[in-house]
Design an enzyme around this catalytic site. Structure first.
Site, mmCIF file in Angstrom:
data_model
loop_
_atom_site.group_PDB
_atom_site.id
_atom_site.type_symbol
_atom_site.label_atom_id
_atom_site.label_comp_id
_atom_site.label_asym_id
_atom_site.label_seq_id
_atom_site.Cartn_x
_atom_site.Cartn_y
_atom_site.Cartn_z
ATOM 1 N N LYS A 1 0.860 -1.088 -0.473
ATOM 2 C CA LYS A 1 0.056 -0.246 -0.091
ATOM 3 C C LYS A 1 0.316 1.386 0.075
ATOM 4 C CE LYS A 1 -4.593 -1.270 -0.164
ATOM 5 N NZ LYS A 1 -5.867 -0.383 -0.917
ATOM 6 N N SER B 1 1.087 -9.604 -1.502
ATOM 7 C CA SER B 1 0.157 -8.474 -0.931
ATOM 8 C C SER B 1 0.587 -7.460 0.243
ATOM 9 C CB SER B 1 -0.806 -8.350 -1.529
ATOM 10 O OG SER B 1 -1.918 -9.075 -0.138
#
Length: 409
Positions: free
Chosen positions: A60, A310
């Site tokens: 992110k 991720s």
């Protein structure tokens, strides 16, 4: 920029390459690690793109820094507001601190303490609001235009930042044949897929979302973003009820397939990554491996595949429960009960048979007062450790043969 993505992928590629240079001093070029054991297990040549080792523990920060850098150039010292249950919050908080911007983050009331503390430690002001990210997003919008809203996925600069991952994968493994990407709001897969297809159109890009939050699949069916009902999922980072207006066109154009996976496969994938690779992965980060375990991507068998891990921001208390659930769902913890005569030696005889079957007793309870039991009998509940489903069935069959009727729990 979005017109560049849709109509002129070469120019979009130039934008990504420029963004990658910008992110160089901030976001790590994370490892792309081969995993022969997992490859043998799922029938493919598997590589893991380890964004769980990224700064803030997830991908992110790439998109957050990209968006905030543009804002800092346009309005130095500006304030930003965001809504997140964890990863986006940390990305925005760290990026704001690096760029000298004030950050206000709305988080759900039930957010994990570790994610909340990590965000506070990065210098952001935290405000708790509601039970969901959607409620937090509404609260964040109420502070605009005084503060600039940093959307977690439906933003051009955020998508460009996430797209830098695609270039790293192609640079580290030019012979890659497929990339499997977790899907929530679509910012990650939209950017990664567009980058990969611009440089290597033959590489397949497959998205994976939890079946309890399948908003991308619904949007693809309807041809537009639609709001779907979601349920709590281990892949909380991908629990998004509606994909983005900007991200859906990218998914439609560049993503080859979209699959869904159940909770049992997510838990099994998290456990495998922890045990076999010593990698702590959050539920969303395990979606790619879960797709293989669920046999949801048969076309990728025998291919050279990158699984995009991720993130790894999983609460330590939750991790323990996930490990236990994974052991149960993989058959390595087996729970059952047996009714025994309430006399000396009966329990010892049962345990002797369990030990002879090479199973390990973890917990045991002995209940003489269970409803429906006749006098002089007791119900014994056991939790045993086995090598898997086949071994658990062997244990049960062996006990039945010795006269112990087994009732699975």
């Amino acid at each position: 920029m979005m017109d560049c993505i849709r109509r002129r992928p070469v120019i979009f590629l130039q934008n990504i390459e420029k963004m990658r240079r910008l992110l160089g001093p901030v976001a790590f070029h994370t490892p792309l690690a081969p995993s022969p054991h997992l490859g043998n297990l799922v029938g493919a040549e598997v590589f893991l793109k380890l964004e769980n080792l990224q700064r803030t523990g997830s991908f992110k920060i790439r998109g957050a820094y990209a968006r905030l850098h543009r804002l800092a150039q346009e309005r130095p010292g500006a304030g930003v507001v965001a809504a997140s249950a964890g990863n986006h919050a940390q990305g925005v908080a760290v990026s704001a601190r690096l760029l000298g911007l004030k950050a206000v983050i709305f988080m759900p009331v039930g957010v994990s303490l570790s994610k909340r503390e990590a965000t506070v430690a990065s210098g952001a002001e935290i405000r708790l609001k509601g039970e969901s990210v959607a409620e937090c997003l509404e609260a964040a919008r109420a502070l605009t235009p005084e503060l600039t809203l940093i959307h977690p996925y439906d933003d051009e600069q955020v998508i460009l930042g996430q797209a830098s991952l695609g270039l790293e994968i192609l640079e580290d493994l030019p012979q890659v044949q497929a990339v499997v990407v977790p899907v929530g709001g679509g910012g990650l897969i939209g950017g990664v897929a567009a980058a990969i297809k611009a440089k290597a159109p033959s590489v397949r890009v497959v998205g994976v979302e939890p079946s309890l939050a399948a908003s991308a699949a619904a949007a693809l069916r309807e041809g537009r973003p639609v709001t779907v009902a979601t349920e709590p999922t281990l892949a909380d980072g991908a629990c998004i009820s509606r994909v983005g207006e900007l991200t859906l066109p990218l998914i439609q154009r560049y993503v080859d397939d979209m699959v869904q996976v159940a909770e049992e496969h997510i838990a099994q994938a998290m456990l495998l990554l922890l045990e076999r690779r010593r990698i702590v992965v959050e539920g969303a980060g395990a979606l790619g491996l879960a797709a293989f375990l669920a046999e949801a991507v048969p076309a990728l068998r025998g291919k050279r595949v990158v699984l995009l891990i991720s993130g790894g921001n999983v609460d330590s208390n939750l991790l323990g429960r996930i490990i236990d659930q994974g052991l149960v769902r993989s058959g390595r913890i087996y729970r059952f009960s047996v009714v025994l005569p309430d006399r000396p030696g009966a329990l010892a005889g049962l345990l002797t048979q369990v030990a002879a079957a090479q199973a390990n007793v973890l917990h045991i309870s002995h209940d003489r007062l269970a409803k429906g039991l006749p006098p002089r009998q007791s119900r014994v509940s056991l939790e045993i450790e086995t090598r898997g489903f086949a071994h658990a069935q062997e244990v049960a069959a062996g006990l039945e043969t010795k006269g112990y009727p087994v009732q699975p729990e």
